[in-house]
Design a protein around this motif. Structure first.
Motif, PDB file in Angstrom:
ATOM      1  N   ASN A 205      -0.479  35.647 -21.484  1.00 21.46           N
ATOM      2  CA  ASN A 205      -1.175  35.902 -22.743  1.00 21.46           C
ATOM      3  C   ASN A 205      -2.687  35.795 -22.584  1.00 21.46           C
ATOM      4  O   ASN A 205      -3.438  36.227 -23.467  1.00 21.46           O
ATOM      5  CB  ASN A 205      -0.717  34.911 -23.812  1.00 21.46           C
ATOM      6  N   LEU A 206      -3.130  35.211 -21.459  1.00 22.55           N
ATOM      7  CA  LEU A 206      -4.548  34.937 -21.286  1.00 22.55           C
ATOM      8  C   LEU A 206      -5.227  35.788 -20.228  1.00 22.55           C
ATOM      9  O   LEU A 206      -6.427  36.067 -20.334  1.00 22.55           O
ATOM     10  CB  LEU A 206      -4.757  33.455 -20.936  1.00 22.55           C
ATOM     11  N   MET A 207      -4.487  36.195 -19.171  1.00 19.06           N
ATOM     12  CA  MET A 207      -5.151  36.879 -18.072  1.00 19.06           C
ATOM     13  C   MET A 207      -4.230  37.873 -17.395  1.00 19.06           C
ATOM     14  O   MET A 207      -3.015  37.838 -17.568  1.00 19.06           O
ATOM     15  CB  MET A 207      -5.659  35.864 -17.042  1.00 19.06           C
ATOM     16  N   ALA A 208      -4.855  38.770 -16.634  1.00 17.94           N
ATOM     17  CA  ALA A 208      -4.134  39.704 -15.765  1.00 17.94           C
ATOM     18  C   ALA A 208      -4.579  39.429 -14.337  1.00 17.94           C
ATOM     19  O   ALA A 208      -5.730  39.050 -14.091  1.00 17.94           O
ATOM     20  CB  ALA A 208      -4.445  41.140 -16.151  1.00 17.94           C
ATOM     21  N   ALA A 209      -3.662  39.605 -13.381  1.00 17.06           N
ATOM     22  CA  ALA A 209      -3.986  39.327 -11.984  1.00 17.06           C
ATOM     23  C   ALA A 209      -3.283  40.327 -11.085  1.00 17.06           C
ATOM     24  O   ALA A 209      -2.145  40.731 -11.342  1.00 17.06           O
ATOM     25  CB  ALA A 209      -3.592  37.902 -11.605  1.00 17.06           C
ATOM     26  N   SER A 210      -3.969  40.722 -10.013  1.00 18.60           N
ATOM     27  CA  SER A 210      -3.400  41.652  -9.050  1.00 18.60           C
ATOM     28  C   SER A 210      -4.019  41.400  -7.694  1.00 18.60           C
ATOM     29  O   SER A 210      -5.180  40.983  -7.586  1.00 18.60           O
ATOM     30  CB  SER A 210      -3.670  43.108  -9.466  1.00 18.60           C
ATOM     31  N   ALA A 211      -3.247  41.661  -6.633  1.00 20.73           N
ATOM     32  CA  ALA A 211      -3.827  41.694  -5.297  1.00 20.73           C
ATOM     33  C   ALA A 211      -4.695  42.946  -5.187  1.00 20.73           C
ATOM     34  O   ALA A 211      -4.413  43.974  -5.821  1.00 20.73           O
ATOM     35  CB  ALA A 211      -2.735  41.708  -4.245  1.00 20.73           C
ATOM     36  N   VAL A 212      -5.760  42.877  -4.393  1.00 15.91           N
ATOM     37  CA  VAL A 212      -6.688  43.998  -4.275  1.00 15.91           C
ATOM     38  C   VAL A 212      -7.199  44.120  -2.843  1.00 15.91           C
ATOM     39  O   VAL A 212      -7.180  43.162  -2.064  1.00 15.91           O
ATOM     40  CB  VAL A 212      -7.906  43.826  -5.219  1.00 15.91           C
ATOM     41  N   PHE A 213      -7.639  45.329  -2.500  1.00 18.30           N
ATOM     42  CA  PHE A 213      -8.435  45.557  -1.303  1.00 18.30           C
ATOM     43  C   PHE A 213      -9.893  45.623  -1.742  1.00 18.30           C
ATOM     44  O   PHE A 213     -10.218  46.209  -2.778  1.00 18.30           O
ATOM     45  CB  PHE A 213      -8.029  46.855  -0.608  1.00 18.30           C
ATOM     46  N   PRO A 234      -9.702  37.468 -17.235  1.00 18.89           N
ATOM     47  CA  PRO A 234      -9.378  36.965 -18.576  1.00 18.89           C
ATOM     48  C   PRO A 234      -9.353  38.122 -19.570  1.00 18.89           C
ATOM     49  O   PRO A 234     -10.287  38.919 -19.631  1.00 18.89           O
ATOM     50  CB  PRO A 234     -10.527  35.996 -18.877  1.00 18.89           C
ATOM     51  N   LEU A 235      -8.290  38.238 -20.347  1.00 17.59           N
ATOM     52  CA  LEU A 235      -8.158  39.370 -21.248  1.00 17.59           C
ATOM     53  C   LEU A 235      -9.139  39.300 -22.409  1.00 17.59           C
ATOM     54  O   LEU A 235      -9.515  40.328 -22.967  1.00 17.59           O
ATOM     55  CB  LEU A 235      -6.721  39.428 -21.773  1.00 17.59           C
ATOM     56  N   SER A 236      -9.575  38.099 -22.760  1.00 18.56           N
ATOM     57  CA  SER A 236     -10.521  37.966 -23.868  1.00 18.56           C
ATOM     58  C   SER A 236     -11.939  38.321 -23.462  1.00 18.56           C
ATOM     59  O   SER A 236     -12.754  38.719 -24.301  1.00 18.56           O
ATOM     60  CB  SER A 236     -10.498  36.536 -24.406  1.00 18.56           C
ATOM     61  N   ASP A 237     -12.275  38.202 -22.177  1.00 26.35           N
ATOM     62  CA  ASP A 237     -13.623  38.503 -21.698  1.00 26.35           C
ATOM     63  C   ASP A 237     -13.560  38.929 -20.232  1.00 26.35           C
ATOM     64  O   ASP A 237     -13.730  38.117 -19.327  1.00 26.35           O
ATOM     65  CB  ASP A 237     -14.528  37.273 -21.851  1.00 26.35           C
TER      66      ASP A 237
END
Length: 314
Positions: A205-213, A234-237
């Protein structure tokens, strides 16, 4: 869950799912916390043609089934193992296969196959009772609770995830938020030196996360693997994003790390392949602290992919 599972031993004593369902009263309240695949017809998974899923319980015991799975392929013919992050949803697990999604109901041990009109399905994930299958030719949703489940095509770009970290052709990163089953999308820009995401985005509900290059890293452009990291937004900012950088030189193998979910504290869980095996780690973006959760011991018959089905604390 009690004490966290610290290690998965791939050669531990196995029990068959049918026997566990029929004879183990604790099974319904202590379902698996992880699933991995092992090669069946070769000493290492890279040369294997078939795999079987293995389920790990919190006490370290392993449970197997008679299911046999093959590789999945993209439109270019590149193959991958048929296990996705987010494919284990506590009481059930889904596997991608060409033109099919295979679902195992863990409480009963039943196995069902659902046709999908695509031979290039590579990923599956759960959205409530619906399983989302996606690949090069788009994504489909199958409501497994329906009386006659059928594959319904999803809007272009929608894969069932509410929040998705993306990078466009110009190299600009963003978080796209989908609502109303893919009918509405909003995009927020993210300033980050990201070349492309890897694996699926997971969000709380607060954040999104992903592995990245990462772009502009130590190895960018010299033929070696790109530097990698974990991006938390953070989805809010989104401007306060955090980046965990795997900055070793030389860089780790391509695709060494992938986000697999969130812990009970709402912090990203990710896997990383090392010489000792595949570690599941927990990263707190606010403090920068990384802690070990569990280890899948090194075994050439085990692909470096792990799917976590329930919350685990470190």
């Amino acid at each position: 869950l009690g004490h966290p599972l610290e290690k998965i031993d791939p050669v531990a004593t196995r029990r068959e799912l049918a026997d566990v369902v029929a004879n183990d009263p604790s099974w319904r309240s202590d379902l698996p916390v992880a699933v991995f695949l092992e090669a069946l017809d070769a000493p290492g998974y890279a040369d294997a043609a078939t795999f079987q899923p293995v389920f790990a319980r919190i006490d370290g015991s392993l449970v197997t089934t008679g299911i046999r799975l093959g590789w999945v392929h993209d439109a270019g013919g590149n193959h991958a193992v048929p296990l996705s992050e987010g494919s284990l949803s506590y009481r059930r697990v889904a596997f991608a296969q060409p033109g099919t999604v295979v679902v195992v109901e863990l409480v009963t041990g039943s196995v069902k196959s659902y046709p999908v009109p695509s031979q290039t399905i590579e990923r599956v994930r759960w959205a409530g009772s619906a399983v989302i299958a996606s690949g090069d030719n788009g994504a489909w949703q199958i409501d497994t609770s329906a009386s006659a489940p059928t594959a319904e095509k999803l809007p272009a770009g929608y894969t069932g995830a509410k929040n998705v970290i993306e990078v466009n052709q110009s190299g600009s990163a963003s978080v796209t938020t989908w609502e109303l089953g893919g009918l509405k999308r909003t995009t927020a820009a993210v300033t980050a030196p990201v070349f492309q995401p890897y694996g699926q985005t997971f969000s709380s509900n607060l954040m999104a996360a992903s592995a990245v290059f990462l772009s502009g890293g130590l190895n960018a452009g010299d033929g070696e693997p790109l530097d990698q990291g974990i991006l938390s937004v953070p989805l809010s900012d989104p401007s306060t994003r955090r980046l965990l950088v795997m900055g070793e030189s030389p860089a780790r193998n391509k695709g060494c790390c992938q986000v697999v979910g969130f812990s009970q504290q709402g912090t990203p869980l990710y896997t990383t392949a090392t010489a000792a095996g595949v570690w599941l780690l927990q990263w707190n973006p606010e403090t920068g602290f990384v802690s070990r959760v569990l280890l899948l011991e090194d075994n050439p018959a085990i692909p470096p992919v792990l799917s976590i089905g329930v919350n685990i604390t470190s």
